[in-house]
Each structure stands twice: as structure tokens, then as C-alpha cells.
Scaffold this motif. Sequence first.
Motif, PDB file in Angstrom:
ATOM      1  N   PRO A  13      46.494  37.549  47.928  1.00 42.62           N
ATOM      2  CA  PRO A  13      45.799  37.336  49.199  1.00 42.62           C
ATOM      3  C   PRO A  13      44.762  36.217  49.077  1.00 42.62           C
ATOM      4  O   PRO A  13      44.396  35.788  47.979  1.00 42.62           O
ATOM      5  N   THR A  14      44.279  35.786  50.217  1.00 37.84           N
ATOM      6  CA  THR A  14      43.286  34.711  50.227  1.00 37.84           C
ATOM      7  C   THR A  14      41.854  35.237  50.204  1.00 37.84           C
ATOM      8  O   THR A  14      40.921  34.458  50.002  1.00 37.84           O
ATOM      9  N   ASP A  15      41.654  36.540  50.414  1.00 38.38           N
ATOM     10  CA  ASP A  15      40.299  37.081  50.416  1.00 38.38           C
ATOM     11  C   ASP A  15      39.983  37.704  49.055  1.00 38.38           C
ATOM     12  O   ASP A  15      40.802  37.683  48.135  1.00 38.38           O
ATOM     13  N   THR A  16      38.794  38.275  48.941  1.00 42.89           N
ATOM     14  CA  THR A  16      38.288  38.784  47.670  1.00 42.89           C
ATOM     15  C   THR A  16      37.861  40.238  47.825  1.00 42.89           C
ATOM     16  O   THR A  16      37.302  40.627  48.848  1.00 42.89           O
ATOM     17  N   ASN A  17      38.127  41.041  46.768  1.00 44.02           N
ATOM     18  CA  ASN A  17      37.669  42.423  46.768  1.00 44.02           C
ATOM     19  C   ASN A  17      36.305  42.598  46.105  1.00 44.02           C
ATOM     20  O   ASN A  17      35.540  43.482  46.473  1.00 44.02           O
ATOM     21  N   LEU A  18      36.002  41.770  45.096  1.00 44.73           N
ATOM     22  CA  LEU A  18      34.728  41.910  44.402  1.00 44.73           C
ATOM     23  C   LEU A  18      34.299  40.570  43.811  1.00 44.73           C
ATOM     24  O   LEU A  18      35.052  39.955  43.047  1.00 44.73           O
ATOM     25  N   ASP A  19      33.092  40.122  44.173  1.00 45.88           N
ATOM     26  CA  ASP A  19      32.463  38.964  43.538  1.00 45.88           C
ATOM     27  C   ASP A  19      31.598  39.473  42.388  1.00 45.88           C
ATOM     28  O   ASP A  19      30.887  40.485  42.533  1.00 45.88           O
ATOM     29  N   TYR A  20      31.629  38.784  41.252  1.00 47.35           N
ATOM     30  CA  TYR A  20      30.812  39.191  40.115  1.00 47.35           C
ATOM     31  C   TYR A  20      30.108  37.972  39.523  1.00 47.35           C
ATOM     32  O   TYR A  20      30.467  36.827  39.778  1.00 47.35           O
TER      33      TYR A  20
END
Length: 749
Positions: free
Chosen positions: A200-207
Motif C-alpha cells: 500500500p501507499t500509506d503507513t501503519n507506524l512511523d518510528y
Amino acid sequence: MQPRTVAGASPEAGQWFKVRGPLVGGQVIAAGKTLTVKVTGKAGMPATGVASVAINIAANGRTGDGTGQLIAYPSGVAMPDTTTIRFRKSFYNQNLVFLKVGSDGNVKLTNDSSSDVLVYADAHGYTTSAPGATAGPTFFPLKPERIGQVSVPANGSVLVAPLGKAGVPSGGVSDVLFTMSGRSATAGKLIVYPSDGSLPTDTNLDYGLNLLVQNQVIGRLGADGKFKITNNGAKAVTVSLDAAGYFATPTAAVRGSTVEPITPSRLVNDARVPAGGTYTVAPLGQGGVPASGVSGVYLNITNVHFDGSGVLRVYPSGTTPSETHAVTFQAAMAYSGAIPAKLGADGKVTILNAGSSEIRLWVDQFAYYKTPTTGCSGTAAPARAKAVADPEPYNPTTVFQASPAAVGSQGILEFAYTDGIGRLMHGRADPASLGSLQWTPIHGQEGYYGQPALAEQADGRLNVLAHNLSGDVWSRTQATKDPAAWGDWVDVQKPMGSTVTAARQDDALDAFAVDGGGSLWALPQYAANDPYKGWIDLGVAGLSTSTAPLAVPVADGLRLFFLDTSGTWRTALYARGTVSNCASLSDPGFSGNASVVTYPGSRLRIFVRGADGHVLTKTQDGSGTFPPAWEQVGDLIAAGSPSALVSPRSGKTEVVVRGTDDRIYSTGETVQGTGEWRAWVDAQPDASVPATDPTAFQYVGTGGPTWSYVFRTINQEMRLYWPEGETARLKASPPAFKGRALPKPPPAR
């Protein structure tokens, strides 16, 4: 035999449908301003009928000190005093919540702070406000347990197999809802998607920034039952995966809860929780959540921690917390994290501060999970509670033939009973050599009473369920089928008044019993070969505890038969965790156990002992309805309960029963399917005295399909009898029976 497939769940409001796509694509919301976000018709969602959206929000502060909060809520209502996500500068905080959609198809995002904020928002699924054209998954909240920790390589991916772990069944699952948490000094992004899907083009978690971060993730499973995590970062990162619930497919063995969104409301406002302390939340009857019929709530938890870092753990009240992460936190920063919270037996949720110093706590609720209706309408007379019984020495023997261990072989005959001192005996015999029967005590250090239940797992391993002297039903499954070796006993941990029975629905087993108060309960496997998860109240009350419920597989589920406290036989259809089509079959005054035979087309014939001792029967018609009147089977007065089957040789229905003179008598149809019966005859060719009711059973021996019956004597010795010269042409003439003593059980020690 072709396996039966029970029809899946019907379309219903509140069922879940997976989509994934953008709703807000990087838009600045100025301090104090509100953004209206169109939901319906976007990201693959329908133009109408959307009740809630699973919205994943990423926010990054842009001006001033860069900190603040966003408040998300349905359009058409006043902004609630709640929090959806806390944000800061130089880093994207993320939070996924189930959010109610306004009647105009919109939701609102208000920047309740003095800093501008850059926002991305993506839809990860939705629920319906009315039944759709097709059925969708339903939700099971779980006590959070760890699926595991995985290291995701730099610019690489890893596969995760959650089925059968952390309370998630091994089948019937479309999505797993889990908390993903981790820490890294290097910035990056983690994306979760099906193993056979596209990135996908979106993100589940930024770290990054060496912060311990987390977000709730809905992991859609691929065809192999796995999901993939891709790391868009320059270094490997290790993350913890903590399951908090799952979505069951419409064809899963048990139907879960529907998702019911509410306008977000505050449950806890700035409570102080010391290090190592707990705070109990009572959501029932608050903010639009009903006072009953709720399996869990979707909570958003906000905290401020002044010294050090740590985690909050959320779990059902009355249980022990696991080493999981619900919400993480750092010193002097406000954090928000959402989680589906399963309720404890008291309807409450516990939050544990696993950090090293005091925190301030806010808790908001966004949705609840409505428990499916399990029973039929109407009430029955109240039942009398029954104390746990002492061992019962002369309950019937359970017998069935296991599936063959190899092609061309014959299945082993399996026997089980409990004796007068609480031993549970298991016997195995080659049908070609019944003298080979070997008895093994399998009770371990425990004691059992009543007739045990035997069933086969989908993979062929034998499962036994028995009533422990403590009152609970215990379960034990073979670790291996061939060679046969038993695993450990498992206490299912709920007292039951009746003994237990078991049957198969699709590839999963279901057990049934009546509690001490007279209510009917089911104990399902949620997927093939899984452990039993816990008892489900089926909403049928006023039942007798002296008679075990009976479950018979039919085309559309399991047909249940049970006796109430007035002595009235009743029936209901069980399918996927619920019962329907409840009906009464008799007048009051009946006692004992029922026996049921199945004819082609899932037509059933039931046999019972009437109030005057005669054996009575009735058969379903072509529409599946039982007639009002019972038919009397001959003139014999029975002392016990009948046992019936369809002879695999003649195709006629045969019945055996213990008479008042302690002899076993037999009758059968004169012509297949007519319900016209031969005269009762003594079916014992010897002088043995039965101490138990007989058990009739079909099996395949060296001469082909046949049938026999067994009983035990006062000394727990087994006698077996079989018909000879049985053909479909015989009418008035009964078959001649032969018999033999089977090997004795081992002596008690």
C-alpha cells in the motif's frame, strides 16, 4: 462421507468490510480549525450505509511548540470533550480508531491546540448501518497476548503467521487486530498488508528518534493465513505484535460481535495512577454503551508520564495481565493509543501502569461490540440448581469407530466410561479382533463422573470430554493418533450440572451441557483442531440437569434435543454459536435420555422413554417438522433409556432398551422407513445382568458394515452383542443375537 457445510452468517448491520485508501492526503489544519472529511464513496466504501470507519490518522505539529491534539467525531454533533491523537513536531504520531460517521457521510477533525498540524488519514475498513448484499466478518475481542516479536530488515519484509497464536483461532479469520510497537534511532515506516497483496501507499507506524512507539493495526490475512510487514527504513527494526482481537469470517464456526459506533465520550478524566498501579474502567451504561449484551469496547487511552518511559497494559477485569503493549509513553510527553478492550466477567476493564512513576490518565470510548443473540425467544420455568454429584458407577458406555489410520484399514473402536470411584477408562479394540480390547485409565490424578463424550478432531486425533468431580468439564486430546498418545488434561473452568455431549459442525467440534441453574451452554472450537475457547450461554433456560443434551449433525447445523425441569422434551437448531427454531416435542412427565437416528435428507427420528415407561418415537416430515403425536413402539415397559440406530445391513431402524427385569430387549422395523415394529424380544443369549443402559453403535468389521450393542455389569465388565442373519427381507422375524464378554478393565490401585 461428504462433509456438511453449515450456511454462513446472514448479512447484518455492524459487520466488517475491509478497504484501504486515502481520506486526507497531507493537509494542514490550522490551530483551532476543523476539517470536514468525506468518508462515504471514498477509498472503496459505498456511497451510503456506512456506520463507522476504521481511520488511521498520522499527525505532525508544524508551528509553535508543535504539540497538541486532534479530536475526531461524526459530523452533525457538537465536538466532544475527548482526544483522538496527540501530536508533536519532527515526528508523525499515528493512531487508528473506529469512528462513527455522520448521517451526511462525513467526519470532522478539529485541531484543539495552538499549533498548526499536518494530517494524513486513511480508511482501513468500515461497518454498515444496515444489512448489505453480502455478509461481512464479525469481531472477537481478546485479552491481549503476544503473537511474537519480529525483526523487519532494512528496506525489506517479513511474513507473520498469527493463526493459532495469542487466542487467535487457526482458521475462520479474515483480519487480526493487534498493537505493533518498537523503537529505533533511525527514522522509518512500517506497512502491514496481506501476504499475497500489493504494497500500500500509506503507513501503519512511523518510528525513529529512539522513541518507543505503537499503533493499532488491522492485519488482513492472505490466502496462506499470513500478513507481511515491510520496513521502509535504512536499518532493521524489531517490533512486538500483541493481538487484541480478530475478525471472524461469515463461515467461521462461531459468529462474533458486530461493531456498534457511538459518538466519542469520556470515561476517565485526568486520573492519577501510581507506578505499578491499576485503574478499573466501567464502560457499561456510559456514553451510549448498553448496560448488557456487550463483549468489549473500543477505547482510546491518553496519558502523560513525567519521568522515564513505559507501557500501559489493558486487560479484562479479574484476569492477569500479559507482557503486552497497549499504549507506550516517554517522559513529559502526552501519548494516545486505541485498543479494543475485552470486558471482564464484571463488565469492566483494567489498565495497568507498568512504568516506573505516576501517570495522568484519560480514557475515551468510540464503539462497543454487541454480543450476538444466541437463544430463542420465550422463557421456561426456572430450574432447580444441582450440586456436583458423586461418582456414578453405572452410566452408559460411549462407543464410536475412529477414522482409519491408513487407506484400506479399518478404524479402531473407541470406548469410554467412568466407574464408581471416579476413574475414566478408555478402551481400544480392533473390530476384526474384539478380544484385543485394551483398557487404559486416563483420568490421571483427577476424578470424573457421568458418561464421557468422545469425538474426533479434524485431523483424526481423539478428544474426550468428561465431567470432573470439581464440577467443571475437562478436555483431553491425543497428542498423536498413531501411535495413540494422550496430551494433557485442560480444565474448561465452568461448573456444569449435566454431563457433556459433543458433535461436529463443519470441521470444528462443539460440546454442550446444562449448568446447575438449568441453562444450556455450548463449548465450541473456533477452528479445526483448536482448543476449546470457553462456554457460550445459548439463552435456553429451565432445563433438567439429570439428562445430557443431545446434538445431531444435520445439513444446516446441529439439531439439539434437551429435557426441561417439567419433563418436556424440547429441540433447537444450533449453528455458528447461536440457536433458533426452538420447539417443544412432548408433554411434561418424561425422563431419561433420548436417542436419535438420521435418515437421508437430514430427517431425524427421536426415541424416548415415556412417562408410563413405554418407548415412544416421532419422525420429522419433509419440511423438518416433528408431528404433535408420539407413536408407541410396542408394549414393552422399559426401565432405562432406549438406544437406536439404522442397521447398515438391512437399512431398518433398530432399538434396544433395558427392561424392568434387567434384561435387554430389541425391536426393529418390519420394513425400511415404515415405523412398523416387530414384537419386542429378549436380545441377550446369556444370563448376564446389565447394570447400565445399552449403547448401540455402527461399525465396519471384517465382514463389512454391521452393528452391535454393549452394556456393563455390576463389576464394570463389558458385554458385547451382535445380530446374526439380519437382512432387509426379514419382516416379523427378529435377528438372532450372539454375545461375548470383552476383556476386563485393569484393577483399581
